[in-house]
Write a protein that holds these residues in place. Structure first.
Motif, PDB file in Angstrom:
ATOM      1  N   ALA A  78      13.370  53.333  75.266  1.00  0.00           N
ATOM      2  CA  ALA A  78      13.501  54.379  74.246  1.00  0.00           C
ATOM      3  C   ALA A  78      14.464  55.475  74.713  1.00  0.00           C
ATOM      4  N   ASP A  79      15.237  55.997  73.779  1.00  0.00           N
ATOM      5  CA  ASP A  79      16.059  57.176  74.073  1.00  0.00           C
ATOM      6  C   ASP A  79      15.174  58.412  74.057  1.00  0.00           C
ATOM      7  N   ILE A  80      15.530  59.391  74.895  1.00  0.00           N
ATOM      8  CA  ILE A  80      14.784  60.657  74.952  1.00  0.00           C
ATOM      9  C   ILE A  80      15.805  61.780  74.865  1.00  0.00           C
ATOM     10  N   THR A 119      12.534  57.758  70.964  1.00  0.00           N
ATOM     11  CA  THR A 119      12.600  56.694  69.958  1.00  0.00           C
ATOM     12  C   THR A 119      11.232  56.041  69.767  1.00  0.00           C
ATOM     13  N   GLY A 120      10.807  55.900  68.515  1.00  0.00           N
ATOM     14  CA  GLY A 120       9.544  55.226  68.222  1.00  0.00           C
ATOM     15  C   GLY A 120       8.356  56.162  68.109  1.00  0.00           C
ATOM     16  N   LEU A 121       8.533  57.438  68.493  1.00  0.00           N
ATOM     17  CA  LEU A 121       7.436  58.413  68.430  1.00  0.00           C
ATOM     18  C   LEU A 121       7.761  59.499  67.421  1.00  0.00           C
ATOM     19  N   GLU A 122       6.710  60.165  66.922  1.00  0.00           N
ATOM     20  CA  GLU A 122       6.945  61.292  66.028  1.00  0.00           C
ATOM     21  C   GLU A 122       7.599  62.431  66.795  1.00  0.00           C
ATOM     22  N   PRO A 123       8.640  63.059  66.247  1.00  0.00           N
ATOM     23  CA  PRO A 123       9.317  64.133  66.972  1.00  0.00           C
ATOM     24  C   PRO A 123       8.427  65.361  67.139  1.00  0.00           C
ATOM     25  N   LEU A 124       8.822  66.188  68.083  1.00  0.00           N
ATOM     26  CA  LEU A 124       8.137  67.452  68.351  1.00  0.00           C
ATOM     27  C   LEU A 124       9.086  68.572  67.965  1.00  0.00           C
ATOM     28  N   GLN A 125       8.650  69.428  67.050  1.00  0.00           N
ATOM     29  CA  GLN A 125       9.509  70.488  66.550  1.00  0.00           C
ATOM     30  C   GLN A 125       8.771  71.818  66.690  1.00  0.00           C
ATOM     31  N   LEU A 126       9.453  72.828  67.203  1.00  0.00           N
ATOM     32  CA  LEU A 126       8.799  74.122  67.412  1.00  0.00           C
ATOM     33  C   LEU A 126       9.842  75.223  67.533  1.00  0.00           C
ATOM     34  N   THR A 127       9.355  76.466  67.431  1.00  0.00           N
ATOM     35  CA  THR A 127      10.207  77.634  67.609  1.00  0.00           C
ATOM     36  C   THR A 127       9.640  78.472  68.747  1.00  0.00           C
ATOM     37  N   ARG A 152      -0.092  52.945  71.628  1.00  0.00           N
ATOM     38  CA  ARG A 152       0.944  52.187  72.342  1.00  0.00           C
ATOM     39  C   ARG A 152       1.458  51.013  71.523  1.00  0.00           C
ATOM     40  N   GLU A 153       0.552  50.380  70.731  1.00  0.00           N
ATOM     41  CA  GLU A 153       0.969  49.201  69.962  1.00  0.00           C
ATOM     42  C   GLU A 153       1.981  49.581  68.882  1.00  0.00           C
ATOM     43  N   ALA A 154       1.938  50.842  68.437  1.00  0.00           N
ATOM     44  CA  ALA A 154       2.798  51.288  67.343  1.00  0.00           C
ATOM     45  C   ALA A 154       4.113  51.892  67.840  1.00  0.00           C
ATOM     46  N   ALA A 155       4.238  52.030  69.148  1.00  0.00           N
ATOM     47  CA  ALA A 155       5.367  52.788  69.698  1.00  0.00           C
ATOM     48  C   ALA A 155       6.624  51.956  69.908  1.00  0.00           C
ATOM     49  N   GLY A 156       6.554  50.639  69.723  1.00  0.00           N
ATOM     50  CA  GLY A 156       7.721  49.814  69.987  1.00  0.00           C
ATOM     51  C   GLY A 156       7.962  49.686  71.478  1.00  0.00           C
ATOM     52  N   ASP A 192      -3.088  54.329  76.620  1.00  0.00           N
ATOM     53  CA  ASP A 192      -3.665  54.318  75.280  1.00  0.00           C
ATOM     54  C   ASP A 192      -2.650  54.735  74.230  1.00  0.00           C
ATOM     55  N   ALA A 193      -1.850  55.760  74.535  1.00  0.00           N
ATOM     56  CA  ALA A 193      -0.937  56.324  73.536  1.00  0.00           C
ATOM     57  C   ALA A 193       0.195  57.065  74.236  1.00  0.00           C
ATOM     58  N   TYR A 194       1.232  57.335  73.441  1.00  0.00           N
ATOM     59  CA  TYR A 194       2.387  58.103  73.930  1.00  0.00           C
ATOM     60  C   TYR A 194       2.636  59.290  73.008  1.00  0.00           C
ATOM     61  N   ALA A 195       3.295  60.305  73.546  1.00  0.00           N
ATOM     62  CA  ALA A 195       3.725  61.438  72.727  1.00  0.00           C
ATOM     63  C   ALA A 195       4.986  62.023  73.348  1.00  0.00           C
ATOM     64  N   VAL A 196       5.713  62.786  72.547  1.00  0.00           N
ATOM     65  CA  VAL A 196       6.822  63.575  73.068  1.00  0.00           C
ATOM     66  C   VAL A 196       6.252  64.888  73.593  1.00  0.00           C
TER      67      VAL A 196
END
Ligand code: MN
Length: 212
Positions: A136-138, A200-208, A127-131, A85-89
């Motif tokens: 993809a590079d990780i 690549t193609g997904l919103e990045p994950l940023q945290l501390t 998934r359709e929006a992820a390219g 259905d979907a992907y995430a980092v």
């Protein structure tokens, strides 16, 4: 610490799904197939991550996360691919010292892998929006320094192969999340470290990393 919106009942993880990471963990990827373990659903976290108790070697594993929109058992590769259905980092956080001890003693990995806030996840991307996720590079950086980098095509089991194989063990369900394994370069973090994880193609994950 924030809980993500996604309602999941299970979090499945793949171990040693990139040959270079299998080698850095002391395994021979030509002889040992990837395998599964899991985390509790409420281990999921978006945003900052507390440094956990009882470890002195808290390590990052950047991973592509797959969210299932449907499930089933004993799926063909075609049916498995249709479940995406979907992907995430994501980051599969690991108490590496406890994992090493568990391996040595032949004990379960739960305290090394399935602890509170051990499953970071970024925003889900349909998934359709992820390219082309399969090319993809990780990568993951700590305080701006690249620690892990690879490409999804380096995975030993592809995403449909992971889903098909997993469906032989479990009847998969809509909402299930799968962490698909990490490339080489896993290493320790400390309180105050800024983490940036990207596919690549997904919103990045940023945290501390923060004190608990
Ligand atoms: Mn992992």
């Amino acid at each position: 610490m924030r809980r993500p919106d996604w309602q999941t009942s299970r979090i499945y993880c793949v171990g040693r799904n990139y040959a270079d990471h299998a080698r850095e963990m002391g395994a021979d990827p030509s002889r040992e197939a990837p395998f599964f373990f899991s985390k509790p659903a409420d281990a999921l976290v978006s945003g900052n991550v507390p440094y956990p108790s009882l470890t002195r070697d808290f390590q990052h594993e950047v991973e592509l996360v797959v969210a299932l929109g449907r499930g089933g058992a004993d799926l063909s590769l075609t049916d498995a691919a249709a479940c995406i259905d979907a992907y995430a980092v994501g980051i599969d956080w690991t108490r590496r010292d406890l994992q090493a001890e568990a391996k040595r003693l032949g004990r379960p990995w739960d305290t090394a892998k399935g602890f509170d806030y051990s499953a970071s996840i970024g925003p889900l991307c349909p998934r359709e929006a992820a390219g082309d996720i399969n090319d993809a590079d990780i990568e993951l950086t700590v305080n701006g320094v690249r620690r892990q980098s690879g490409n999804i095509r380096q995975m030993i089991w592809s995403v449909p192969e992971i889903i098909a194989e997993l469906s032989r063990y479990y009847c998969l369900k809509s909402g299930d999340l799968i962490y698909t394994g990490t490339p080489a370069g896993v290493a320790a973090v400390n309180i105050g470290d800024d983490i940036l994880a990207r596919v690549t193609g997904l919103e990045p994950l940023q945290l501390t990393i923060v004190a608990r």
